[in-house]
Scaffold this motif. Structure first.
Motif, PDB file in Angstrom:
ATOM      1  N   VAL A 199     -73.097 -86.760  -9.173  1.00 17.85           N
ATOM      2  CA  VAL A 199     -74.403 -86.663  -8.516  1.00 17.85           C
ATOM      3  C   VAL A 199     -75.006 -88.062  -8.325  1.00 17.85           C
ATOM      4  CG1 VAL A 199     -76.780 -85.843  -8.790  1.00 17.85           C
ATOM      5  CG2 VAL A 199     -74.868 -84.306  -9.290  1.00 17.85           C
ATOM      6  N   VAL A 200     -74.883 -88.891  -9.347  1.00 20.24           N
ATOM      7  CA  VAL A 200     -75.415 -90.257  -9.232  1.00 20.24           C
ATOM      8  C   VAL A 200     -74.746 -90.974  -8.055  1.00 20.24           C
ATOM      9  CG1 VAL A 200     -75.515 -92.519 -10.346  1.00 20.24           C
ATOM     10  CG2 VAL A 200     -76.071 -90.460 -11.656  1.00 20.24           C
ATOM     11  N   TRP A 201     -73.440 -90.790  -7.960  1.00 23.37           N
ATOM     12  CA  TRP A 201     -72.746 -91.449  -6.845  1.00 23.37           C
ATOM     13  C   TRP A 201     -73.172 -90.857  -5.505  1.00 23.37           C
ATOM     14  CZ3 TRP A 201     -66.864 -92.993  -7.203  1.00 23.37           C
ATOM     15  CH2 TRP A 201     -66.631 -94.019  -6.281  1.00 23.37           C
ATOM     16  N   GLY A 202     -73.437 -89.554  -5.502  1.00 24.70           N
ATOM     17  CA  GLY A 202     -73.921 -88.927  -4.272  1.00 24.70           C
ATOM     18  C   GLY A 202     -75.257 -89.510  -3.833  1.00 24.70           C
ATOM     19  N   ILE A 203     -76.117 -89.770  -4.818  1.00 30.05           N
ATOM     20  CA  ILE A 203     -77.414 -90.390  -4.509  1.00 30.05           C
ATOM     21  C   ILE A 203     -77.178 -91.790  -3.945  1.00 30.05           C
ATOM     22  CG2 ILE A 203     -79.544 -91.284  -5.561  1.00 30.05           C
ATOM     23  CD1 ILE A 203     -79.327 -88.925  -7.589  1.00 30.05           C
TER      24      ILE A 203
END
Ligand code: MOS
Length: 743
Positions: A648-652
């Motif tokens: 999710v962090v990478w998606g952000i």
């Protein structure tokens, strides 16, 4: 009652202490011999052309400089053999080989390696080498500028599912029509650990190679083939990896260089890339997708067309599975896909976490959202209305698919019901608030793996296979599987990996490790279990002489009678009484292809996102994320959650920050450092909640796990884009969504 049930428990990382105390060693940290030398890579300032002259005199005259390798002095090696293909190569590919000739094919191409007694000296000497170039400034750079050169790959068929129905006709007939071009810029791999290789030289060219890699056996076969070495001359070891995400799927050029220098100089050599050089060997490709969707007035999808354009290098044809997600996620009878590539003067793109899935799902999930708005239907409702009950791409039933529960449970936790459907309707002071949703999916694959297990008379078990743990928690989850299968206390189990001399395992990638290695660990431990049980039946006065496997349980280092828990034998007793010191097994676990190919096997997610967009400044903050994942059985909810959090962090990051900017005039990625290549810091990351939806699947593999390495990132960028639209009423169709695009 059973104390050694570990599968499903949030066990702490077994390697956690080693990692936080610095005892875990990474490729560049092996300093086991004195007299190690250091290689520094020189990167080309020219993007395309030829090296016409090299002058290394001044560099070589420095005391302590051992050699400068360039294309001029390494000819005639076995590495001119082009037949080698690494496990992650594009169909026709093999990784770029430095020093083959004087040709320069991309900016920052490695053109020399300086080897010296110290790193500082090597780096200084590198600055003293003088190159002359013949520069070719006829560059082909920039995807959108070169769409006229788009073509099919020559060497293989691009992964595009076949059309069904009549997508054009269905679109014409549709009451609701949407088309949009979705662009996704390049991203470069930047795990914390830079790529590095330490080669320890031994007599008779016996090399012990500590490499940063996702597959020690892949690196080993590369080195063997290129340099003509035998198995025991090239042992590749990689016990810990400081993040890789796909960057370690291919043997990278520092491995080639370190081995070359070590063999030539007969010395131990360490080569570590600089952070800037991390931008020189492959990236998530820039991608343009032209998506067309037709829907009926009541919101049923009638037609989906997706034509993708991606970049590749001039020397390999790289593609990803990008467009097929458009035909997989929803029920739609009429689809048509295409995927073409544009060769550019850049390095070959490289797999990056959920390659193709991230990109393809971004486009289709934004386009579906736009269609829902046009239909005047809540975007979550729209997705549920078009739910696929089977995989129409392959015309197969799902092995399991609890996606509906992801939608329902995610929405509940997020509070989706309270959403005002109007755009720009929710605000807090000068912040516009937006809520967005997207679907995610990723393949649930199983690969063949061989594992070895050794149970000793003191009740300790060692299991090994040549897989990797790139930070995913493999050490821990595999220890859990082994301990539970044999009923041993977890402290008595040691799981080993990351050595090419261990039994066969594939690259750690594709989210298949828990499924594949886990199945092998289970199988080999079951073999030990049967052996142990038959021994137990034969010991003097055995209480199990006439017992069946169903009559006993294996728990806390004992075989215990089910009917009377007071009756048991410990592992040590059994082995001592049998006069056996060690039970050893070596087993290969193969996927049940016959069964598996009758089903479509995927992991799924629903991602809910809240953004706050400053109305005056156009800055976007992701304030809340709920990711609901259906990933089969969860071996370790703690490490599993971490996988999804990281995704999710990478998606952000992908949605809002990451972007390697190519200067089309000079063909160079300009922001090739962490000062200008933006990634999120802690202050950018707020509340992320992960839900694992219950899902049972006995088709994917014997453990019923589906893999979680990649699903966490898929869908996040689309959910954010959709939330930004809900907040602002503005559709930004190219990533990252930076403030200039919102002003
Ligand atoms: Mo992953 S991109 O298969 O390491």
């Amino acid at each position: 009652m059973i104390t050694t049930n570990y599968i499903g428990q949030p066990v702490n990382r077994v390697d956690g202490r080693a990692k936080v105390t610095g005892q875990a060693k990474y490729a560049a940290e092996f300093n086991v011999v004195s007299g190690i030398t250091y290689g520094f890579v020189v990167s080309s300032p020219v993007t395309k052309g030829k090296i016409t002259a090299v002058n290394t005199r001044q560099a070589l005259s420095q005391k302590g400089v051992l050699q400068v390798f360039t294309h001029e002095n390494v000819s005639g090696l076995a590495w001119f053999d082009r037949s080698y293909k690494d496990q992650d190569a594009p169909k026709d590919g093999s990784p770029f080989r430095p020093f083959q000739n004087n040709e320069i094919q991309f900016s920052l191409q490695p053109i020399a390696l300086v080897v010296a007694e110290t790193y500082e000296l090597a780096r200084y000497a590198a600055s003293l080498i003088h190159f002359e170039y013949e520069v070719d400034d006829q560059l082909v750079v920039g995807l959108e500028q070169n769409l006229d050169k788009a073509r099919k790959p020559k060497s293989y068929k691009v992964p595009v599912t076949k059309p069904r129905g009549d997508a054009n006709e269905a679109f014409e007939q549709s009451a609701i029509k949407h088309h949009g071009d979705y662009y996704h810029g390049s991203e470069h791999h930047n795990p914390m650990e830079m790529h590095a290789t330490t080669v320890i030289y031994g007599d008779d060219d016996k090399l012990t190679i500590y490499d940063k890699t996702q597959g020690v056996q892949n690196s080993q076969s590369y080195v063997k083939k290129i340099f003509g070495l035998s198995d025991d001359q090239a042992r590749v070891i990689s016990p810990f990896v400081g993040g890789a995400f796909g960057s370690g799927l291919r043997p990278q050029y520092q491995l080639f260089m370190a081995v070359l220098a070590s063999l030539e100089l007969k010395r131990s050599v360490k080569v570590v890339l600089t952070r800037q050089q991390m931008f020189s060997f492959g990236h998530r490709p820039a991608t343009l997708q032209k998506v067309i969707i037709g829907a009926s007035a009541d919101g049923k999808l009638q037609s989906i067309i997706n034509k993708a354009y991606t970049e590749t290098s001039q020397f390999e044809e790289y593609t990803e599975n990008i467009v097929n997600w458009s035909g997989y996620l929803y029920h739609c009878e009429n689809v048509d896909f295409d995927h073409q590539i544009v060769s550019q003067d850049v390095y070959t793109p490289l797999d990056m976490r959920a390659p193709g899935g991230v990109t393809g799902v971004y486009a289709i999930e934004c386009a579906v959202d736009e269609t829902a708005y046009k239909a005047g239907i809540d975007p979550l409702e729209f997705r549920m209305m078009n739910y696929a009950e089977k995989d129409l791409n392959d015309d197969l039933p799902f092995s399991s698919r609890e996606l509906m529960q992801c939608y329902l449970q995610g929405a509940e936790r997020f509070g989706w019901r309270k959403r005002n459907p109007e755009v720009r309707s929710m605000r807090e002071g000068h912040n516009l608030i937006g809520w967005g949703v997207a679907t995610g999916a990723w393949e649930a694959q199983q690969m063949p793996v061989r594992a070895k297990a050794k149970l000793s008379a003191d009740g300790k078990l060692t299991v090994s296979t040549a897989t990797s743990d790139i930070g995913t928690g493999t050490y821990t989850s595999m220890t859990q599987v082994a301990a539970e299968t044999l009923g041993l206390p977890i402290e008595d189990v040691l799981f080993k990996l990351g050595d090419s001399a261990m039994p066969l395992a594939p690259l750690q990638g594709g989210s298949w490790t828990a499924a594949s290695v886990g199945s092998a660990v289970k199988l080999v431990c079951e073999d030990i279990r049967s052996k142990l049980f038959s021994m137990a039946r034969k010991v003097d006065n055995s209480p199990f002489a006439n017992a069946d496997t169903d009559d006993v349980i294996f728990d806390s280092g004992k075989i215990i009678s089910k009917s009377n828990p007071q009756v048991y034998l410990t592992v040590s007793e059994i082995m001592h009484q049998s006069g056996v010191n060690v039970i050893e097994e070596d087993t290969t676990s193969l996927p049940n292809m016959l069964k598996q190919k009758q089903y479509s096997r995927y992991t799924h997610s629903a991602v809910f996102v809240e953004v706050k967009v400053d109305e005056d400044l156009g800055t976007v903050h992701v304030t809340r994320v709920v990711s609901a994942v259906a990933g089969g059985r969860i071996i370790n909810p703690k490490t599993a959650r971490s996988q999804v959090l990281g995704g999710v962090v990478w998606g952000i990051s992908q949605a809002l920050q990451e972007d390697t900017i190519l200067d089309n005039n000079i063909g160079r990625f300009m922001n090739h450092d962490l000062a200008e290549y933006h990634i999120p810091v802690n202050a950018d990351i707020k509340d992320i909640e992960v839900i694992f939806v219950e899902e049972h699947d006995d088709i994917v593999n014997p453990l019923g796990v589906k893999g979680l390495g990649e699903i966490g990132i898929v869908g996040v960028a689309a959910a954010i884009s959709n939330a930004v639209y809900h907040a602002t009423g503005k559709r930004v169709r190219d990533l990252p969504i930076q403030l200039n695009k919102l002003m």
